[in-house]
Write a protein that holds these residues in place. Structure first.
Motif, PDB file in Angstrom:
ATOM      1  N   MET A   1     -41.737  24.292  91.402  1.00 44.25           N
ATOM      2  CA  MET A   1     -40.454  24.856  91.061  1.00 44.25           C
ATOM      3  C   MET A   1     -39.583  23.790  90.405  1.00 44.25           C
ATOM      4  O   MET A   1     -39.834  22.607  90.517  1.00 44.25           O
ATOM      5  CB  MET A   1     -39.785  25.409  92.313  1.00 44.25           C
ATOM      6  N   THR A   2     -38.535  24.239  89.763  1.00 46.59           N
ATOM      7  CA  THR A   2     -37.693  23.325  88.996  1.00 46.59           C
ATOM      8  C   THR A   2     -36.587  22.681  89.813  1.00 46.59           C
ATOM      9  O   THR A   2     -36.016  21.681  89.402  1.00 46.59           O
ATOM     10  CB  THR A   2     -37.038  24.072  87.827  1.00 46.59           C
ATOM     11  N   GLY A   3     -36.219  23.264  90.945  1.00 46.50           N
ATOM     12  CA  GLY A   3     -35.140  22.724  91.735  1.00 46.50           C
ATOM     13  C   GLY A   3     -33.767  23.150  91.243  1.00 46.50           C
ATOM     14  O   GLY A   3     -32.751  22.694  91.736  1.00 46.50           O
ATOM     15  N   VAL A   4     -33.699  24.034  90.242  1.00 43.32           N
ATOM     16  CA  VAL A   4     -32.427  24.510  89.714  1.00 43.32           C
ATOM     17  C   VAL A   4     -32.228  25.949  90.172  1.00 43.32           C
ATOM     18  O   VAL A   4     -33.091  26.794  90.004  1.00 43.32           O
ATOM     19  CB  VAL A   4     -32.418  24.447  88.166  1.00 43.32           C
ATOM     20  N   TRP A   5     -31.064  26.202  90.780  1.00 38.37           N
ATOM     21  CA  TRP A   5     -30.725  27.553  91.228  1.00 38.37           C
ATOM     22  C   TRP A   5     -29.753  28.161  90.230  1.00 38.37           C
ATOM     23  O   TRP A   5     -28.799  27.519  89.814  1.00 38.37           O
ATOM     24  CB  TRP A   5     -30.057  27.506  92.601  1.00 38.37           C
ATOM     25  N   MET A   6     -30.006  29.389  89.864  1.00 45.35           N
ATOM     26  CA  MET A   6     -29.090  30.106  88.978  1.00 45.35           C
ATOM     27  C   MET A   6     -28.126  30.889  89.860  1.00 45.35           C
ATOM     28  O   MET A   6     -28.490  31.904  90.437  1.00 45.35           O
ATOM     29  CB  MET A   6     -29.851  31.034  88.041  1.00 45.35           C
ATOM     30  N   GLU A   7     -26.906  30.385  89.993  1.00 42.46           N
ATOM     31  CA  GLU A   7     -25.895  31.052  90.800  1.00 42.46           C
ATOM     32  C   GLU A   7     -24.718  31.410  89.914  1.00 42.46           C
ATOM     33  O   GLU A   7     -24.352  30.665  89.025  1.00 42.46           O
ATOM     34  CB  GLU A   7     -25.431  30.133  91.935  1.00 42.46           C
ATOM     35  N   LEU A   8     -24.130  32.550  90.179  1.00 40.80           N
ATOM     36  CA  LEU A   8     -22.991  33.010  89.409  1.00 40.80           C
ATOM     37  C   LEU A   8     -21.731  32.789  90.233  1.00 40.80           C
ATOM     38  O   LEU A   8     -21.592  33.316  91.328  1.00 40.80           O
ATOM     39  CB  LEU A   8     -23.158  34.497  89.090  1.00 40.80           C
ATOM     40  N   CYS A   9     -20.822  31.985  89.713  1.00 36.83           N
ATOM     41  CA  CYS A   9     -19.588  31.648  90.425  1.00 36.83           C
ATOM     42  C   CYS A   9     -18.397  32.068  89.562  1.00 36.83           C
ATOM     43  O   CYS A   9     -18.217  31.542  88.461  1.00 36.83           O
ATOM     44  CB  CYS A   9     -19.549  30.149  90.683  1.00 36.83           C
ATOM     45  N   PRO A  10     -17.586  33.022  90.031  1.00 38.34           N
ATOM     46  CA  PRO A  10     -16.435  33.451  89.237  1.00 38.34           C
ATOM     47  C   PRO A  10     -15.469  32.315  88.900  1.00 38.34           C
ATOM     48  O   PRO A  10     -14.858  32.326  87.844  1.00 38.34           O
ATOM     49  CB  PRO A  10     -15.761  34.497  90.127  1.00 38.34           C
ATOM     50  N   GLU A  40     -28.883  34.826  81.994  1.00 37.09           N
ATOM     51  CA  GLU A  40     -30.039  33.978  82.271  1.00 37.09           C
ATOM     52  C   GLU A  40     -30.291  33.017  81.110  1.00 37.09           C
ATOM     53  O   GLU A  40     -30.523  31.820  81.308  1.00 37.09           O
ATOM     54  CB  GLU A  40     -31.248  34.877  82.512  1.00 37.09           C
ATOM     55  N   THR A  41     -30.222  33.521  79.888  1.00 37.76           N
ATOM     56  CA  THR A  41     -30.427  32.686  78.699  1.00 37.76           C
ATOM     57  C   THR A  41     -29.345  31.621  78.598  1.00 37.76           C
ATOM     58  O   THR A  41     -29.624  30.457  78.303  1.00 37.76           O
ATOM     59  CB  THR A  41     -30.425  33.562  77.437  1.00 37.76           C
ATOM     60  N   GLU A  42     -28.092  32.007  78.865  1.00 35.41           N
ATOM     61  CA  GLU A  42     -26.982  31.062  78.821  1.00 35.41           C
ATOM     62  C   GLU A  42     -27.155  29.960  79.868  1.00 35.41           C
ATOM     63  O   GLU A  42     -26.911  28.781  79.597  1.00 35.41           O
ATOM     64  CB  GLU A  42     -25.686  31.828  79.067  1.00 35.41           C
ATOM     65  N   THR A  43     -27.578  30.327  81.070  1.00 41.64           N
ATOM     66  CA  THR A  43     -27.783  29.353  82.137  1.00 41.64           C
ATOM     67  C   THR A  43     -28.941  28.417  81.798  1.00 41.64           C
ATOM     68  O   THR A  43     -28.851  27.206  82.017  1.00 41.64           O
ATOM     69  CB  THR A  43     -28.043  30.074  83.466  1.00 41.64           C
ATOM     70  N   MET A  44     -30.011  28.956  81.249  1.00 41.79           N
ATOM     71  CA  MET A  44     -31.143  28.116  80.847  1.00 41.79           C
ATOM     72  C   MET A  44     -30.703  27.121  79.778  1.00 41.79           C
ATOM     73  O   MET A  44     -31.067  25.942  79.831  1.00 41.79           O
ATOM     74  CB  MET A  44     -32.284  28.995  80.324  1.00 41.79           C
ATOM     75  N   HIS A  45     -29.911  27.590  78.817  1.00 39.38           N
ATOM     76  CA  HIS A  45     -29.436  26.723  77.740  1.00 39.38           C
ATOM     77  C   HIS A  45     -28.565  25.594  78.289  1.00 39.38           C
ATOM     78  O   HIS A  45     -28.625  24.465  77.804  1.00 39.38           O
ATOM     79  CB  HIS A  45     -28.667  27.555  76.707  1.00 39.38           C
ATOM     80  N   HIS A  47     -28.965  24.046  80.943  1.00 40.19           N
ATOM     81  CA  HIS A  47     -29.853  23.045  81.536  1.00 40.19           C
ATOM     82  C   HIS A  47     -30.826  22.454  80.519  1.00 40.19           C
ATOM     83  O   HIS A  47     -31.744  21.727  80.885  1.00 40.19           O
ATOM     84  CB  HIS A  47     -30.635  23.667  82.696  1.00 40.19           C
ATOM     85  N   GLY A  48     -30.650  22.812  79.246  1.00 36.62           N
ATOM     86  CA  GLY A  48     -31.503  22.265  78.197  1.00 36.62           C
ATOM     87  C   GLY A  48     -32.806  23.006  78.011  1.00 36.62           C
ATOM     88  O   GLY A  48     -33.725  22.503  77.365  1.00 36.62           O
ATOM     89  N   TRP A  49     -32.914  24.190  78.559  1.00 38.83           N
ATOM     90  CA  TRP A  49     -34.133  24.980  78.418  1.00 38.83           C
ATOM     91  C   TRP A  49     -33.931  26.045  77.346  1.00 38.83           C
ATOM     92  O   TRP A  49     -32.821  26.376  76.976  1.00 38.83           O
ATOM     93  CB  TRP A  49     -34.489  25.678  79.728  1.00 38.83           C
ATOM     94  N   ALA A  50     -35.025  26.592  76.879  1.00 40.93           N
ATOM     95  CA  ALA A  50     -34.972  27.681  75.903  1.00 40.93           C
ATOM     96  C   ALA A  50     -35.984  28.740  76.298  1.00 40.93           C
ATOM     97  O   ALA A  50     -37.046  28.428  76.835  1.00 40.93           O
ATOM     98  CB  ALA A  50     -35.271  27.167  74.503  1.00 40.93           C
ATOM     99  N   ARG A  51     -35.640  29.967  76.040  1.00 40.33           N
ATOM    100  CA  ARG A  51     -36.546  31.072  76.345  1.00 40.33           C
ATOM    101  C   ARG A  51     -37.694  31.061  75.337  1.00 40.33           C
ATOM    102  O   ARG A  51     -37.478  30.898  74.140  1.00 40.33           O
ATOM    103  CB  ARG A  51     -35.790  32.397  76.259  1.00 40.33           C
ATOM    104  N   ALA A  52     -38.898  31.218  75.818  1.00 39.20           N
ATOM    105  CA  ALA A  52     -40.070  31.243  74.943  1.00 39.20           C
ATOM    106  C   ALA A  52     -40.052  32.524  74.120  1.00 39.20           C
ATOM    107  O   ALA A  52     -39.594  33.572  74.578  1.00 39.20           O
ATOM    108  CB  ALA A  52     -41.354  31.171  75.768  1.00 39.20           C
ATOM    109  N   THR A  53     -40.536  32.430  72.904  1.00 42.70           N
ATOM    110  CA  THR A  53     -40.599  33.627  72.066  1.00 42.70           C
ATOM    111  C   THR A  53     -41.627  34.591  72.638  1.00 42.70           C
ATOM    112  O   THR A  53     -42.660  34.181  73.172  1.00 42.70           O
ATOM    113  CB  THR A  53     -40.987  33.269  70.620  1.00 42.70           C
ATOM    114  N   GLN A  54     -41.311  35.864  72.523  1.00 42.96           N
ATOM    115  CA  GLN A  54     -42.214  36.890  73.032  1.00 42.96           C
ATOM    116  C   GLN A  54     -43.303  37.158  72.007  1.00 42.96           C
ATOM    117  O   GLN A  54     -43.017  37.438  70.845  1.00 42.96           O
ATOM    118  CB  GLN A  54     -41.433  38.179  73.317  1.00 42.96           C
ATOM    119  N   LEU A  55     -44.541  37.067  72.439  1.00 37.11           N
ATOM    120  CA  LEU A  55     -45.653  37.342  71.556  1.00 37.11           C
ATOM    121  C   LEU A  55     -45.874  38.847  71.450  1.00 37.11           C
ATOM    122  O   LEU A  55     -45.668  39.581  72.418  1.00 37.11           O
ATOM    123  CB  LEU A  55     -46.920  36.677  72.087  1.00 37.11           C
ATOM    124  N   ALA A  56     -46.296  39.279  70.285  1.00 33.28           N
ATOM    125  CA  ALA A  56     -46.593  40.697  70.096  1.00 33.28           C
ATOM    126  C   ALA A  56     -47.879  41.032  70.852  1.00 33.28           C
ATOM    127  O   ALA A  56     -48.812  40.220  70.907  1.00 33.28           O
ATOM    128  CB  ALA A  56     -46.767  41.006  68.613  1.00 33.28           C
TER     129      ALA A  56
END
Length: 73
Positions: A1-10, A40-45, A47-56
């Motif tokens: 696991m990455t050790g990063v938690w995606m939490e939403l804080c108002p 999810e995409t914003e949170t990944m970004h 942390h310096g991550w990017a969503r992988a492109t979806q293959l057809a």
């Protein structure tokens, strides 16, 4: 696991566009999947991550020509 938690804080995430939209979600079930994906995409970004492109998906083989024999049940 990455050790990063995606939490939403108002208090912490209200300045981020996708997080803000997710916080203000008005219970429209049609919008929820896209809001969650944007957050999810914003949170990944953040942390310096990017969503992988979806293959057809691979193409299906062509159906057989002629008659198809019936199987035995």
């Amino acid at each position: 696991m990455t050790g990063v938690w995606m939490e939403l804080c108002p208090a912490c995430d209200a300045h981020r566009p996708a997080a803000r939209a997710f916080i203000r979600w008005y219970r429209d079930p049609k919008e929820l999947p896209q809001l969650f994906e944007n957050w999810e995409t914003e949170t990944m970004h953040a942390h310096g991550w990017a969503r992988a492109t979806q293959l057809a998906p691979p193409e299906s083989p062509a159906p057989p020509t002629g008659l198809t024999p019936r199987g035995r049940g």
